[in-house]
Design an enzyme around this catalytic site. Structure first.
Site, PDB file in Angstrom:
ATOM      1  N   ARG A  53       0.857  -1.193   0.000  1.00 12.45           N
ATOM      2  CA  ARG A  53       0.000   0.000   0.000  1.00 12.45           C
ATOM      3  C   ARG A  53       0.886   1.235   0.000  1.00 12.45           C
ATOM      4  NH1 ARG A  53      -3.121  -1.297   5.546  1.00 12.45           N
ATOM      5  NH2 ARG A  53      -2.696  -3.416   4.922  1.00 12.45           N
ATOM      6  N   ARG A  91      -6.482  -0.635  -8.190  1.00 15.24           N
ATOM      7  CA  ARG A  91      -6.703   0.521  -7.316  1.00 15.24           C
ATOM      8  C   ARG A  91      -6.858   1.761  -8.194  1.00 15.24           C
ATOM      9  NH1 ARG A  91      -4.641   0.129  -2.117  1.00 15.24           N
ATOM     10  NH2 ARG A  91      -5.952   1.924  -1.721  1.00 15.24           N
ATOM     11  N   ASP A 241      -2.107  10.410  -2.750  1.00 17.71           N
ATOM     12  CA  ASP A 241      -2.325   9.362  -3.751  1.00 17.71           C
ATOM     13  C   ASP A 241      -2.473   9.952  -5.145  1.00 17.71           C
ATOM     14  OD1 ASP A 241      -2.931   6.447  -2.465  1.00 17.71           O
ATOM     15  OD2 ASP A 241      -3.358   8.059  -1.057  1.00 17.71           O
ATOM     16  N   ASN A 251      -5.949  12.138  -0.765  1.00 19.61           N
ATOM     17  CA  ASN A 251      -5.197  11.309   0.175  1.00 19.61           C
ATOM     18  C   ASN A 251      -6.199  10.519   1.019  1.00 19.61           C
ATOM     19  OD1 ASN A 251      -2.557  10.559   1.222  1.00 19.61           O
ATOM     20  ND2 ASN A 251      -3.141  11.582   3.105  1.00 19.61           N
ATOM     21  N   LYS A 252      -5.692   9.683   1.887  1.00 19.07           N
ATOM     22  CA  LYS A 252      -6.543   8.800   2.678  1.00 19.07           C
ATOM     23  C   LYS A 252      -7.658   9.584   3.368  1.00 19.07           C
ATOM     24  CE  LYS A 252      -6.085   5.190   2.825  1.00 19.07           C
ATOM     25  NZ  LYS A 252      -6.703   4.132   2.002  1.00 19.07           N
TER      26      LYS A 252
END
Length: 362
Positions: A53, A91, A241, A251-252
Site C-alpha cells: 500500500r 486501485r 495518492d 489522500n486517505k
C-alpha cells in the site's frame, strides 16, 4: 530503513530473477513476514488486498507485475495489454499505478516479444531505484520546512495521517522522509499518529517509527482537531495518492478534516509526494476518482484475541448499510506547501510548473 536493525526495503527482486519479495503489510503490526510474488496474479492480489500500500509502492509493484507477466507467460502485444489492464484495475485513485504501467508499457512496445521480459525487469528495477532517490530528496527538501516550524517547547511536534513512511514507498517514504531526516540530524521530534480507520494504517506508521526509534504517540482520528486547537502541534505533514494539476490533493480519508483543523488553528499543512503522484492532466480534485472499498472493512474489526491469535470481531450486522470511501480531496487553498524531490512549492498549477516546467504542455 531498518527492521529489527537490518536494512530493509518494502519490495526487492529475488536471486532467482523470476520473482520479488514484499513485506506483507496486512500482517503488521502484529507479525512481520515477507511474501514471494511469482506471477501477474500474485502482484495484482498484493495491490488489491493492500499487502502493499502507498502510492509509490503500488506503482513499483505494478511495474514488477508486468515483468512477472512477461517472464511467466506470453510476451506478445495482447498479453502485455492484458497485464496492464489487469493491474490498472486494482486501485483507481493512486495515479502512480497508471504512471508506472504506462512507463513500462512504453518501454516494451517497440521490442520483440523475446526481449520484453528482461527489459521489463530492468525498467521495474530502475523505477524502484528512482523512487528511493526521490524519497530521499523529499526528506532533504522537507527538513528546512519542518525545522522552521520548531517552536520554543523543546521539540518539534508533528502530526501525520495514514502511512506515508517507508512502508508506503520502496524506502525513506514521502511524508515521513523529512521526519526521519530531522530525527537523524538530531532535532528533537515527536510524531502524533492518527489511527486512520477503517484500515488503521496509522498502526503501520507507529510500527515503522518504533523501528527507527522516533518518539511518537498514537491517537484516535477524532482527537486531531482538539490537539491542533490546543496549540500542541507545530506542523501537519501527509502524503498523497494523487495531486491534481491545480494543486488539489487526494489522500486517505480524513486528510481533509485535518487540513481544515490545521487552517483554523494556524498550523502549517504540508503534502509530500514524488513526481509520479502528480497528475498534470487532471484539472482539479473533483476529477479524481475516489475508490469505494468493501463495506466489511467497517463492519469488522481485525486484531488479536487474548491468546494472541489473529481474529475479527463483527461490530455491525452483515446487512448494515455502510459507505466506505477510501480517500478525500484537500483543496489547494488549505495546503501550505507541496514537497517533491525537486523542492517545495505553493499548491497551485504555477507552483507545480515551477518545479516541473517540462509539463507546461499538459
Amino acid at each position: 530503513m531498518r527492521v529489527n536493525g537490518t536494512p530493509t526495503r518494502t519490495i526487492r527482486p529475488l536471486a532467482d530473477g523470476q520473482s520479488v519479495e514484499i513485506i506483507d503489510q496486512t500482517a503488521l503490526p502484529h507479525d512481520y513476514r515477507c511474501l514471494r510474488l511469482a506471477s501477474l496474479a500474485d502482484a495484482a492480489h498484493a495491490i488489491r488486498s493492500m499487502q502493499v500500500r502507498g502510492a509509490p509502492l503500488i506503482g513499483v509493484t505494478a511495474a514488477y507485475g508486468v515483468a512477472l507477466a512477461m517472464a511467466h507467460g506470453s510476451a506478445d502485444d495482447a498479453s502485455l495489454d492484458a497485464a496492464v489492464a489487469r493491474l490498472a484495475a486494482t486501485r483507481p485513485t493512486a495515479v502512480n499505478l497508471r504512471w508506472a504501467l504506462t512507463r513500462v508499457a512504453t518501454c516494451l512496445r517497440p521490442l520483440a516479444a523475446a526481449a520484453r521480459a528482461a527489459a521489463a525487469w530492468r525498467e521495474a528495477a530502475t523505477i524502484a531505484e528512482e523512487d528511493v532517490e526521490q524519497c530521499r530528496r523529499i526528506g532533504e527538501h522537507g527538513l528546512p520546512l519542518l525545522r522552521a516550524c520548531a517552536g520554543e517547547r523543546g521539540r518539534l511536534e508533528v502530526m501525520t495521517h495514514c502511512n506515508a513512511g517507508w512502508l508506503a514507498a520502496v524506502d525513506f517514504g514521502t511524508a515521513l522522509a523529512p521526519v526521519y531526516a530531522a530525527f537523524d540530524e538530531g532535532l528533537a521530534v515527536h510524531v502524533w499518529v492518527s489511527e486512520t480507520r477503517p484500515r488503521n494504517q496509522g498502526l503501520l506508521t507507529a510500527w515503522e517509527l518504533a523501528q527507527h526509534g522516533v518518539p511518537h504517540t498514537l491517537i484516535a482520528d477524532n482527537a486531531a482537531g482538539a490537539l491542533l486547537a490546543a496549540g500542541r502541534i507545530d506542523a501537519v505533514i501527509v502524503g498523497a495518492d494523487r495531486i491534481a494539476g491545480n494543486g488539489d490533493v487526494a489522500n486517505k480519508i480524513g486528510t481533509y478534516l485535518k487540513a481544515l483543523a490545521a487552517a483554523a488553528s494556524g498550523v502549517p499543512f504540508f503534502v509530500a509526494a514524488p513526481r509520479s503522484t502528480i497528475d498534470f492532466a487532471c484539472p482539479d480534485g473533483a476529477a479524481i476518482p475516489i475508490e469505494e472499498r468493501a463495506a466489511d472493512e467497517l463492519r469488522l474489526v481485525h486484531g488479536r484475541d487474548a491468546h494472541g491469535l489473529a481474529t475479527h470481531l463483527r461490530q455491525l450486522p452483515a446487512d448494515a448499510a455502510v459507505a466506505n470511501p477510501a480517500f478525500d480531496v484537500t483543496p489547494a487553498a488549505l495546503i501550505s506547501a507541496l514537497i517533491s524531490e525537486r523542492g517545495s512549492s505553493p499548491a497551485s498549477r504555477a507552483g507545480l510548473l515551477a518545479l516541473y516546467p517540462e509539463e507546461a504542455h499538459a
